[in-house]
Design a protein around this motif. Structure first.
Motif, PDB file in Angstrom:
ATOM      1  N   GLN A  27       0.852  -1.186   0.000  1.00 55.61           N
ATOM      2  CA  GLN A  27       0.000   0.000   0.000  1.00 55.61           C
ATOM      3  C   GLN A  27       0.893   1.244   0.000  1.00 55.61           C
ATOM      4  N   ALA A  28       0.567   2.161  -0.863  1.00 59.63           N
ATOM      5  CA  ALA A  28       1.328   3.406  -0.911  1.00 59.63           C
ATOM      6  C   ALA A  28       0.928   4.281   0.275  1.00 59.63           C
ATOM      7  N   ALA A  29       1.887   4.968   0.812  1.00 52.78           N
ATOM      8  CA  ALA A  29       1.624   5.845   1.950  1.00 52.78           C
ATOM      9  C   ALA A  29       0.978   7.139   1.467  1.00 52.78           C
ATOM     10  N   VAL A  30       0.096   7.666   2.290  1.00 52.52           N
ATOM     11  CA  VAL A  30      -0.519   8.964   2.019  1.00 52.52           C
ATOM     12  C   VAL A  30       0.063   9.963   3.004  1.00 52.52           C
ATOM     13  N   VAL A  31       0.622  11.027   2.475  1.00 49.30           N
ATOM     14  CA  VAL A  31       1.226  12.058   3.317  1.00 49.30           C
ATOM     15  C   VAL A  31       0.392  13.328   3.225  1.00 49.30           C
ATOM     16  N   GLU A  32       0.456  14.111   4.280  1.00 51.81           N
ATOM     17  CA  GLU A  32      -0.257  15.383   4.329  1.00 51.81           C
ATOM     18  C   GLU A  32       0.712  16.519   4.034  1.00 51.81           C
ATOM     19  N   GLN A  33       0.301  17.410   3.152  1.00 52.06           N
ATOM     20  CA  GLN A  33       1.118  18.569   2.800  1.00 52.06           C
ATOM     21  C   GLN A  33       0.260  19.821   2.982  1.00 52.06           C
ATOM     22  N   GLY A  34       0.678  20.685   3.889  1.00 54.07           N
ATOM     23  CA  GLY A  34      -0.066  21.911   4.140  1.00 54.07           C
ATOM     24  C   GLY A  34       0.264  22.990   3.125  1.00 54.07           C
ATOM     25  N   GLN A  35      -0.751  23.781   2.780  1.00 55.08           N
ATOM     26  CA  GLN A  35      -0.571  24.913   1.871  1.00 55.08           C
ATOM     27  C   GLN A  35      -1.126  26.156   2.545  1.00 55.08           C
ATOM     28  N   GLY A  36      -0.349  27.197   2.546  1.00 53.77           N
ATOM     29  CA  GLY A  36      -0.785  28.447   3.140  1.00 53.77           C
ATOM     30  C   GLY A  36      -1.702  29.233   2.221  1.00 53.77           C
ATOM     31  N   PRO A  37      -2.235  30.331   2.727  1.00 58.37           N
ATOM     32  CA  PRO A  37      -3.166  31.147   1.943  1.00 58.37           C
ATOM     33  C   PRO A  37      -2.565  31.735   0.666  1.00 58.37           C
ATOM     34  N   MET A  38      -1.276  32.025   0.665  1.00 56.54           N
ATOM     35  CA  MET A  38      -0.667  32.594  -0.539  1.00 56.54           C
ATOM     36  C   MET A  38      -0.477  31.537  -1.618  1.00 56.54           C
ATOM     37  N   THR A  39      -0.069  30.344  -1.227  1.00 60.78           N
ATOM     38  CA  THR A  39       0.078  29.255  -2.195  1.00 60.78           C
ATOM     39  C   THR A  39      -1.274  28.905  -2.789  1.00 60.78           C
ATOM     40  N   THR A  40      -2.283  28.799  -1.941  1.00 65.91           N
ATOM     41  CA  THR A  40      -3.629  28.522  -2.426  1.00 65.91           C
ATOM     42  C   THR A  40      -4.135  29.697  -3.260  1.00 65.91           C
ATOM     43  N   GLY A  41      -3.685  30.898  -2.929  1.00 64.39           N
ATOM     44  CA  GLY A  41      -4.041  32.083  -3.702  1.00 64.39           C
ATOM     45  C   GLY A  41      -3.557  32.028  -5.139  1.00 64.39           C
ATOM     46  N   GLU A  42      -2.445  31.342  -5.386  1.00 59.90           N
ATOM     47  CA  GLU A  42      -1.961  31.173  -6.758  1.00 59.90           C
ATOM     48  C   GLU A  42      -2.970  30.392  -7.584  1.00 59.90           C
ATOM     49  N   TYR A  43      -3.542  29.328  -6.982  1.00 57.55           N
ATOM     50  CA  TYR A  43      -4.611  28.574  -7.648  1.00 57.55           C
ATOM     51  C   TYR A  43      -5.808  29.489  -7.894  1.00 57.55           C
ATOM     52  N   CYS A  44      -6.176  30.291  -6.886  1.00 59.49           N
ATOM     53  CA  CYS A  44      -7.320  31.196  -7.014  1.00 59.49           C
ATOM     54  C   CYS A  44      -7.138  32.163  -8.177  1.00 59.49           C
ATOM     55  N   ALA A  45      -5.948  32.750  -8.273  1.00 60.07           N
ATOM     56  CA  ALA A  45      -5.677  33.714  -9.343  1.00 60.07           C
ATOM     57  C   ALA A  45      -5.718  33.053 -10.720  1.00 60.07           C
ATOM     58  N   ALA A  46      -5.250  31.826 -10.805  1.00 55.40           N
ATOM     59  CA  ALA A  46      -5.188  31.129 -12.089  1.00 55.40           C
ATOM     60  C   ALA A  46      -6.524  30.518 -12.506  1.00 55.40           C
ATOM     61  N   LYS A  47      -7.311  30.030 -11.553  1.00 50.32           N
ATOM     62  CA  LYS A  47      -8.489  29.239 -11.902  1.00 50.32           C
ATOM     63  C   LYS A  47      -9.829  29.830 -11.464  1.00 50.32           C
ATOM     64  N   VAL A  48      -9.839  30.762 -10.513  1.00 53.93           N
ATOM     65  CA  VAL A  48     -11.113  31.267  -9.993  1.00 53.93           C
ATOM     66  C   VAL A  48     -11.345  32.717 -10.395  1.00 53.93           C
ATOM     67  N   SER A  49     -10.450  33.599 -10.004  1.00 51.21           N
ATOM     68  CA  SER A  49     -10.591  35.021 -10.308  1.00 51.21           C
ATOM     69  C   SER A  49      -9.210  35.650 -10.407  1.00 51.21           C
ATOM     70  N   TYR A  50      -8.962  36.330 -11.501  1.00 50.52           N
ATOM     71  CA  TYR A  50      -7.637  36.873 -11.773  1.00 50.52           C
ATOM     72  C   TYR A  50      -7.101  37.744 -10.643  1.00 50.52           C
ATOM     73  N   GLY A  51      -7.925  38.521  -9.993  1.00 53.91           N
ATOM     74  CA  GLY A  51      -7.461  39.427  -8.955  1.00 53.91           C
ATOM     75  C   GLY A  51      -7.286  38.804  -7.582  1.00 53.91           C
ATOM     76  N   SER A  52      -7.500  37.499  -7.472  1.00 51.47           N
ATOM     77  CA  SER A  52      -7.378  36.839  -6.163  1.00 51.47           C
ATOM     78  C   SER A  52      -5.931  36.793  -5.703  1.00 51.47           C
ATOM     79  N   GLU A  53      -5.751  36.927  -4.407  1.00 50.56           N
ATOM     80  CA  GLU A  53      -4.405  36.872  -3.822  1.00 50.56           C
ATOM     81  C   GLU A  53      -4.274  35.794  -2.765  1.00 50.56           C
ATOM     82  N   LEU A  54      -5.377  35.499  -2.087  1.00 49.82           N
ATOM     83  CA  LEU A  54      -5.357  34.563  -0.964  1.00 49.82           C
ATOM     84  C   LEU A  54      -6.455  33.517  -1.134  1.00 49.82           C
ATOM     85  N   GLY A  55      -6.198  32.328  -0.602  1.00 45.98           N
ATOM     86  CA  GLY A  55      -7.200  31.270  -0.624  1.00 45.98           C
ATOM     87  C   GLY A  55      -7.244  30.555   0.703  1.00 45.98           C
TER      88      GLY A  55
END
Length: 112
Positions: A27-55
Motif C-alpha cells: 500500500q502506498a503511503a498517504v502524506v499530508e502537505q499543508g498549503q498556506g493562503p498565498m500558495t492557495t491564492g496562486e490557484y485562485c488567481a489562475a483558476k477562480v478570479s484573476y485578482g485573487s491573492e489569498l485562498g
C-alpha cells in the motif's frame, strides 16, 4: 479414522501456507502537505478570479479573496480543494484534501 483427520489437517495446513505465501501488494503511503493562503491564492488567481491573492479552506471549498486599499478581504469566488492541490502538485497523485485548523489552511493528501 485418524488417517482421515491427518489428511484433512495436512490439506488445511497446505492451503493456509499457500494463502500466506501470496504477497499482498504494498500500500502506498498517504502524506499530508499543508498549503498556506498565498500558495492557495496562486490557484485562485489562475483558476477562480484573476485578482485573487489569498485562498482559504472554508465551508468545504477554497474561498478566494483579494484585499482592498484598506486591507480588508474582498471575496472573489470559490474553487475545489482537490483541484487546488492538483494545481500546486502537478506531478503527484492527490487523493484528497482537508481543512487545517486553526487558520483554514489547505491540507493536501498526496500518495507517495
Amino acid at each position: 479414522m485418524s488417517r482421515r483427520v491427518l489428511t484433512l489437517l495436512s490439506g488445511a495446513v497446505l492451503a493456509a501456507s499457500a494463502a500466506l505465501s501470496v504477497a499482498a501488494p504494498a500500500q502506498a503511503a498517504v502524506v499530508e502537505q499543508g498549503q498556506g493562503p498565498m500558495t492557495t491564492g496562486e490557484y485562485c488567481a489562475a483558476k477562480v478570479s484573476y485578482g485573487s491573492e489569498l485562498g482559504f479552506y472554508e465551508y468545504g471549498s477554497i474561498r478566494c479573496y483579494s484585499t482592498d486599499r484598506n486591507g480588508r478581504l474582498v471575496y472573489k469566488g470559490s474553487g475545489d480543494p482537490v483541484a487546488a492541490c492538483r494545481y500546486s502538485n502537478p506531478t503527484k497523485v492527490v487523493v484528497g484534501a482537508k481543512e487545517g485548523l486553526p487558520g483554514h489552511y489547505l491540507i493536501c493528501l498526496i500518495q507517495e
